[in-house]
Design a protein around this motif. Structure first.
Motif, PDB file in Angstrom:
ATOM      1  N   SER A  65     -23.697 -11.780 -82.838  1.00  0.00           N
ATOM      2  CA  SER A  65     -24.029 -10.574 -82.224  1.00  0.00           C
ATOM      3  C   SER A  65     -23.324  -9.735 -83.055  1.00  0.00           C
ATOM      4  O   SER A  65     -22.827  -9.897 -84.131  1.00  0.00           O
ATOM      5  CB  SER A  65     -23.226 -10.853 -80.696  1.00  0.00           C
ATOM      6  N   MET A  66     -23.484  -8.495 -82.737  1.00  0.00           N
ATOM      7  CA  MET A  66     -23.068  -7.206 -83.468  1.00  0.00           C
ATOM      8  C   MET A  66     -21.333  -7.346 -83.364  1.00  0.00           C
ATOM      9  O   MET A  66     -20.672  -7.082 -84.366  1.00  0.00           O
ATOM     10  CB  MET A  66     -23.481  -6.104 -82.713  1.00  0.00           C
ATOM     11  N   GLU A  67     -20.935  -7.907 -82.164  1.00  0.00           N
ATOM     12  CA  GLU A  67     -19.299  -8.133 -82.086  1.00  0.00           C
ATOM     13  C   GLU A  67     -18.696  -8.958 -82.949  1.00  0.00           C
ATOM     14  O   GLU A  67     -17.619  -8.958 -83.252  1.00  0.00           O
ATOM     15  CB  GLU A  67     -18.964  -8.181 -80.655  1.00  0.00           C
ATOM     16  N   LYS A  68     -19.666  -9.952 -83.427  1.00  0.00           N
ATOM     17  CA  LYS A  68     -19.131 -10.933 -84.215  1.00  0.00           C
ATOM     18  C   LYS A  68     -19.274 -10.542 -85.889  1.00  0.00           C
ATOM     19  O   LYS A  68     -19.071 -11.464 -86.679  1.00  0.00           O
ATOM     20  CB  LYS A  68     -19.734 -12.246 -83.986  1.00  0.00           C
ATOM     21  N   VAL A  69     -19.604  -9.303 -86.168  1.00  0.00           N
ATOM     22  CA  VAL A  69     -19.882  -9.118 -87.698  1.00  0.00           C
ATOM     23  C   VAL A  69     -18.425  -8.694 -88.210  1.00  0.00           C
ATOM     24  O   VAL A  69     -17.547  -8.159 -87.642  1.00  0.00           O
ATOM     25  CB  VAL A  69     -20.710  -7.623 -87.507  1.00  0.00           C
ATOM     26  N   LEU A  70     -18.501  -9.356 -89.257  1.00  0.00           N
ATOM     27  CA  LEU A  70     -17.044  -9.361 -90.079  1.00  0.00           C
ATOM     28  C   LEU A  70     -17.032  -8.391 -91.153  1.00  0.00           C
ATOM     29  O   LEU A  70     -16.018  -7.867 -91.545  1.00  0.00           O
ATOM     30  CB  LEU A  70     -16.966 -10.765 -90.692  1.00  0.00           C
ATOM     31  N   LEU A 120     -33.605   6.062 -95.900  1.00  0.00           N
ATOM     32  CA  LEU A 120     -32.761   6.977 -96.120  1.00  0.00           C
ATOM     33  C   LEU A 120     -31.196   5.977 -95.931  1.00  0.00           C
ATOM     34  O   LEU A 120     -30.107   6.535 -96.432  1.00  0.00           O
ATOM     35  CB  LEU A 120     -32.282   8.137 -95.121  1.00  0.00           C
ATOM     36  N   VAL A 121     -31.473   4.887 -95.431  1.00  0.00           N
ATOM     37  CA  VAL A 121     -30.115   3.826 -95.254  1.00  0.00           C
ATOM     38  C   VAL A 121     -30.608   2.384 -95.323  1.00  0.00           C
ATOM     39  O   VAL A 121     -31.902   2.066 -94.889  1.00  0.00           O
ATOM     40  CB  VAL A 121     -29.360   4.270 -93.866  1.00  0.00           C
ATOM     41  N   GLU A 122     -29.697   1.761 -95.739  1.00  0.00           N
ATOM     42  CA  GLU A 122     -29.860   0.179 -95.775  1.00  0.00           C
ATOM     43  C   GLU A 122     -28.629  -0.394 -95.736  1.00  0.00           C
ATOM     44  O   GLU A 122     -27.662  -0.032 -96.111  1.00  0.00           O
ATOM     45  CB  GLU A 122     -30.402  -0.434 -97.218  1.00  0.00           C
ATOM     46  N   ILE A 123     -28.647  -1.326 -94.655  1.00  0.00           N
ATOM     47  CA  ILE A 123     -27.577  -2.074 -94.244  1.00  0.00           C
ATOM     48  C   ILE A 123     -27.645  -3.458 -94.346  1.00  0.00           C
ATOM     49  O   ILE A 123     -28.645  -4.064 -93.902  1.00  0.00           O
ATOM     50  CB  ILE A 123     -27.200  -1.652 -92.620  1.00  0.00           C
ATOM     51  N   ASP A 124     -26.493  -4.322 -94.877  1.00  0.00           N
ATOM     52  CA  ASP A 124     -26.523  -5.790 -94.758  1.00  0.00           C
ATOM     53  C   ASP A 124     -25.256  -6.077 -93.952  1.00  0.00           C
ATOM     54  O   ASP A 124     -24.318  -5.145 -93.609  1.00  0.00           O
ATOM     55  CB  ASP A 124     -26.612  -6.630 -96.008  1.00  0.00           C
ATOM     56  N   CYS A 125     -25.079  -7.359 -93.565  1.00  0.00           N
ATOM     57  CA  CYS A 125     -23.941  -7.781 -93.008  1.00  0.00           C
ATOM     58  C   CYS A 125     -23.551  -9.218 -93.211  1.00  0.00           C
ATOM     59  O   CYS A 125     -24.527 -10.169 -93.388  1.00  0.00           O
ATOM     60  CB  CYS A 125     -23.725  -7.447 -91.479  1.00  0.00           C
ATOM     61  N   ILE A 126     -22.415  -9.463 -92.827  1.00  0.00           N
ATOM     62  CA  ILE A 126     -22.018 -11.120 -92.623  1.00  0.00           C
ATOM     63  C   ILE A 126     -21.351 -11.104 -91.396  1.00  0.00           C
ATOM     64  O   ILE A 126     -20.406 -10.196 -90.966  1.00  0.00           O
ATOM     65  CB  ILE A 126     -20.843 -11.530 -93.638  1.00  0.00           C
ATOM     66  N   ALA A 127     -21.696 -12.187 -90.512  1.00  0.00           N
ATOM     67  CA  ALA A 127     -20.931 -12.344 -89.304  1.00  0.00           C
ATOM     68  C   ALA A 127     -20.694 -13.811 -88.984  1.00  0.00           C
ATOM     69  O   ALA A 127     -21.057 -14.793 -89.816  1.00  0.00           O
ATOM     70  CB  ALA A 127     -21.970 -11.881 -88.175  1.00  0.00           C
ATOM     71  N   CYS A 128     -19.935 -13.992 -88.196  1.00  0.00           N
ATOM     72  CA  CYS A 128     -19.549 -15.617 -87.779  1.00  0.00           C
ATOM     73  C   CYS A 128     -20.618 -15.811 -86.377  1.00  0.00           C
ATOM     74  O   CYS A 128     -21.217 -14.951 -85.721  1.00  0.00           O
ATOM     75  CB  CYS A 128     -18.162 -15.697 -87.340  1.00  0.00           C
ATOM     76  N   ILE A 129     -20.868 -17.106 -86.263  1.00  0.00           N
ATOM     77  CA  ILE A 129     -21.777 -17.462 -85.115  1.00  0.00           C
ATOM     78  C   ILE A 129     -20.893 -17.901 -84.139  1.00  0.00           C
ATOM     79  O   ILE A 129     -19.928 -18.729 -84.350  1.00  0.00           O
ATOM     80  CB  ILE A 129     -22.726 -18.755 -85.535  1.00  0.00           C
TER      81      ILE A 129
END
Length: 159
Positions: free
Chosen positions: A101-106, A150-159
């Motif tokens: 989830s978005m809340e688990k993004v590190l 105009l924007v690109e976003i990547d992320c790392i999160a936990c499960i």
């Protein structure tokens, strides 16, 4: 001649050693059975199956309890706020489909086509990752972002 107790001593010592060794062996086997398995890589394909041709990269990959989301852009006409909202909505879908989830993004990386869009992007970004957002790096990409995003976003999160 006095009887030697050496044989009796060796027999008793062997029995005692075996009594100590058996529980230790059983304990080691028990620990090995309960040890977690090594993490494995899993690609989360859109639609549930890989494409026919090998892609350049995977969009969503998990490894153990981590999930990695490749850069998502917004390839349509619009302003930075519309692009940021679209990208974050797509990121949320990708995270949820991988069990996160978005809340688990590190960690988040934000790539802007132009640094003048920083404030507008922040307006939409604020609050999307819950009350304790992960860390973030934002840059303006030299030469722009592929496509008309105009924007690109990547992320790392936990499960």
């Amino acid at each position: 001649m006095k009887k030697s107790t050496r044989r009796k001593f060796l027999t008793q010592t062997s029995v005692a050693a075996a009594a100590v060794a058996l529980p230790a062996t059983a304990s080691a086997q028990s620990r090995a059975a309960t040890q977690p398995t090594a993490p494995t890589k899993k690609v989360h394909w859109s639609g549930g199956k890989p494409p026919e041709k090998t892609p350049l990269f995977s969009g969503v990959v998990s490894y153990g309890n981590l999930v990695f989301i490749a850069g998502i852009g917004a390839h349509f006409e619009g302003d930075i706020k519309a692009h940021t909202k679209h990208v974050l909505d797509e990121m949320q879908k990708a995270l949820e489909s991988a069990g996160s989830s978005m809340e688990k993004v590190l960690k988040v990386n934000v790539y802007l086509n132009d640094l003048k869009d920083y404030a507008g992007m922040n307006e939409v970004f604020l609050g999307r990752f819950g009350p304790e957002p992960g860390v973030r790096t934002t840059i303006a990409a030299a030469g722009g972002i592929p496509g008309n995003s105009l924007v690109e976003i990547d992320c790392i999160a936990c499960i």
